[in-house]
Enzyme design. Structure first.
Site, PDB file in Angstrom:
ATOM      1  N   GLU A 268       0.748  -1.363   0.076  1.00 14.04           N
ATOM      2  CA  GLU A 268       0.065  -0.010   0.050  1.00 14.04           C
ATOM      3  C   GLU A 268       0.777   1.202  -0.077  1.00 14.04           C
ATOM      4  O   GLU A 268       0.498   2.270   0.797  1.00 14.04           O
ATOM      5  CB  GLU A 268      -0.937   0.054   1.049  1.00 14.04           C
ATOM      6  CG  GLU A 268      -1.986  -1.152   1.362  1.00 14.04           C
ATOM      7  CD  GLU A 268      -3.177  -1.067   2.296  1.00 14.04           C
ATOM      8  OE1 GLU A 268      -3.063  -0.225   3.039  1.00 14.04           O
ATOM      9  OE2 GLU A 268      -4.211  -1.821   1.981  1.00 14.04           O
TER      10      GLU A 268
ATOM     11  N   GLU B 128      -5.427  -8.675  -0.379  1.00 15.66           N
ATOM     12  CA  GLU B 128      -6.093  -8.379   0.862  1.00 15.66           C
ATOM     13  C   GLU B 128      -7.602  -8.002   0.585  1.00 15.66           C
ATOM     14  O   GLU B 128      -7.769  -7.188  -0.302  1.00 15.66           O
ATOM     15  CB  GLU B 128      -5.371  -6.825   1.458  1.00 15.66           C
ATOM     16  CG  GLU B 128      -4.326  -7.155   2.401  1.00 15.66           C
ATOM     17  CD  GLU B 128      -3.790  -6.093   3.029  1.00 15.66           C
ATOM     18  OE1 GLU B 128      -4.718  -5.550   3.818  1.00 15.66           O
ATOM     19  OE2 GLU B 128      -2.756  -5.721   3.136  1.00 15.66           O
TER      20      GLU B 128
HETATM   21  O1  AHR Z   1      -5.002  -6.061   7.161  1.00 21.25           O
HETATM   22  C1  AHR Z   1      -4.966  -4.883   7.874  1.00 21.25           C
HETATM   23  C2  AHR Z   1      -4.292  -3.586   7.156  1.00 21.25           C
HETATM   24  O2  AHR Z   1      -5.083  -3.075   6.341  1.00 21.25           O
HETATM   25  C3  AHR Z   1      -2.961  -4.054   6.436  1.00 21.25           C
HETATM   26  O3  AHR Z   1      -1.896  -3.756   7.329  1.00 21.25           O
HETATM   27  C4  AHR Z   1      -2.933  -3.016   5.456  1.00 21.25           C
HETATM   28  O4  AHR Z   1      -1.984  -3.236   4.390  1.00 21.25           O
HETATM   29  C5  AHR Z   1      -4.233  -2.526   4.990  1.00 21.25           C
HETATM   30  O5  AHR Z   1      -4.684  -1.364   5.044  1.00 21.25           O
END
Ligand code: AHR
Length: 500
Positions: free
Chosen positions: A173, A292
């Site tokens: 990110e 994610e």
């Molecule tokens: O999964 C939790 C967080 O969400 C992670 O660390 C990040 O990559 C995202 O914003």
């Protein structure tokens, strides 16, 4: 009562499913690692301090690959802190989650845990505070057989054989202002390209994922992907997607339709990839890694950059308790991933234990399955072979956020070895049950529904807790007539030729 008709023909295949689509994610965040998977002294802890009760639940859940160590955590993490003798490992401030990191669990512990959990490793390198050098050294430490500084150090640390890590994330990110070492798309694209070049020179067999946007609402979404891909296109194998879904306004019909938004997100990123492919006159088609995704009560969550919060060891963070309705949404997100599995080749449910997770533990106590555990376990158990395109003719209903949507969504997989066709079907209507009609064609013409498993509850808000870990369980429904899809339900329908 209007029914839904699902038409499936074995000739209309999206292609074989990369099983890495069904991955998980374990970050040094909250209690995911400490008192989650790792708790020396716990009654079920093995000789490595891994909780056997959790290992058993992970094996049953069936993720194929697990991303580690972050997440936001990785962007200020020095991987060297987590290897070597325990007594020499430093305690550090983790700036992502305002925690003290003991480093008692690190890379080699993760590798050992993955072997026991029967999953592959997916590692992220730090492109926040670090760069090319730390990344290429990490690949050498993990994957080089021996006879060099970093590979011999691994051996000295007790790992004689290389870990053979195939999949690597180039940072995390990096588009996000909350990220330590946040970058512009151009800065990140350059950093990712140079890291990719060096990492591949150490091990040409690795696969690399460049960071896409943190979510589709980021102001730079779209232009970020285009710029990053223009810099890195020939050097990487995947662009990543992240998105979390939640019922912010108590609007259940809209929340249940979240997978329409995931479909749209994936289509948009595919479009951007193909635009860059054309612009660069490239012969290569870029794949996607949705590394994610989940339901997350994010508006209730306090970020790790709140300096009023004291530094703590493995604090409780984002320990969401999930309802049946949220499990149905997780199921619909899996349906979306399967329906785009020609381009989305990898995916990680974020996360695995305690932190926005399908498995919850008590320190020193029990571990149990959240509602969201069940659709994921159903897909890892059932989705084999090829994904087939499903033509869905569904009743529709209105939602506040997405307008009219199909009440029923579905995905199909076909295992050519066993011949089994598995349908994953969700009814997103809050109040109308929908009868299911199947039109199976081609070599599937003689197939019939033999088994039906459903996750549903009279109360869509029902949850599992430490006291009532089995309050919500999927149930097998006898198939002796038309299949009925209950409102707010997740269904797995297994079809094959009826035994003679
Ligand atoms: O999964 C939790 C967080 O969400 C992670 O660390 C990040 O990559 C995202 O914003």
């Amino acid at each position: 009562m209007s029914s839904v008709r699902l038409t499936v023909h074995d000739a209309f295949a999206l292609g074989s499913i990369d099983r890495r689509l069904l991955g998980g994610f374990l970050e040094h965040m909250g209690r995911a690692v400490y008192t989650g998977i790792y708790e020396p002294g716990h009654p079920t802890a093995d000789e490595d301090g891994f909780r056997e009760d959790v290992l058993g639940l992970v094996r049953e859940l069936g993720p194929t690959i697990v991303r580690y160590p972050g997440g936001n955590f990785v962007s200020a993490y020095d991987w060297e802190d987590g290897v070597g003798p325990l007594e020499e490992r430093p305690v550090r401030l983790d700036l992502a989650w305002r925690s003290r990191e003991s480093n008692r669990f690190g890379l080699n512990e993760f590798a050992a845990w993955c072997r026991k959990a029967d999953v592959d490793m997916m590692l992220a390198v730090n492109l926040g505070t670090r760069g090319v050098d730390a990344a290429r050294n990490l690949v050498e430490y993990c994957n080089h057989p021996g006879g060099t500084f970093w590979s011999d150090l691994r051996k000295q640390h007790g790992a004689a054989e290389p870990h053979g890590v195939k999949v690597w994330c180039l940072g995390n990110e990096q588009d996000a202002p909350w990220q330590i070492g946040h970058k512009t798309a151009h800065e990140y694209g350059r950093a990712a390209l140079e890291a990719a070049k060096a990492m591949r020179r150490v091990d040409p067999g690795i696969e690399l994922a460049a960071c896409g946007s943190s979510n589709s609402r980021m102001p730079t979404f779209g232009s970020w992907e285009a710029t990053v891909l223009e810099e890195t296109y020939e050097a990487v194998d995947y662009i990543t997607l992240h998105n979390y879904y939640e019922d912010v306004e108590g609007d259940l019909p809209s929340f249940l339709a979240s997978s329409d938004s995931m479909d749209d997100f994936i289509r948009t990123v595919v479009g951007t990839c193909d635009h860059v492919k054309g612009k660069l006159h490239s012969a290569k088609t870029m794949n996607l890694s949705f590394d994610e995704w989940n339901v997350w009560h994010q508006t209730e969550f306090h970020r790790g950059d709140d300096t009023r919060v004291p530094w703590r060891d493995a604090p409780e963070l984002a320990e969401d308790v999930y309802s049946v309705a949220e499990a149905v949404v997780v199921g619909t997100l899996l349906i979306s991933l399967l329906n785009h599995s020609d381009r989305v080749r990898m995916g990680c449910l974020a996360q695995l234990v305690n932190v926005i997770a399908p498995i919850t533990t008590e320190p020193g106590g029990t571990a149990w399955r959240q509602t969201t555990y069940f659709p994921f376990a159903d897909v890892t158990a059932g989705a084999r072979g090829r994904a087939l395109r499903v033509e869905v003719d569904s009743p529709r209903h209105p939602t506040g956020k997405y307008g009219e949507v199909d009440s029923v969504v579905a995905a199909a997989t076909h295992d050519e070895v066993s011949g089994e066709l598995v349908l994953f079907v969700a009814n997103r209507s809050t109040d109308v049950a929908v009868p299911l009609e199947l039109e199976l064609a081609g070599s599937l013409a003689g197939h019939t529904a033999l088994r039906h498993r459903v996750l549903q509850d009279a109360d869509p808000g029902a949850t599992n807790t430490a006291r009532q870990p089995d309050a919500v369980r999927p149930r097998d429904v006898p198939v002796n007539g038309p299949i009925r899809l209950e409102p707010v339900s997740w269904n797995v329908v297994r079809c094959a030729r009826r035994p003679a």
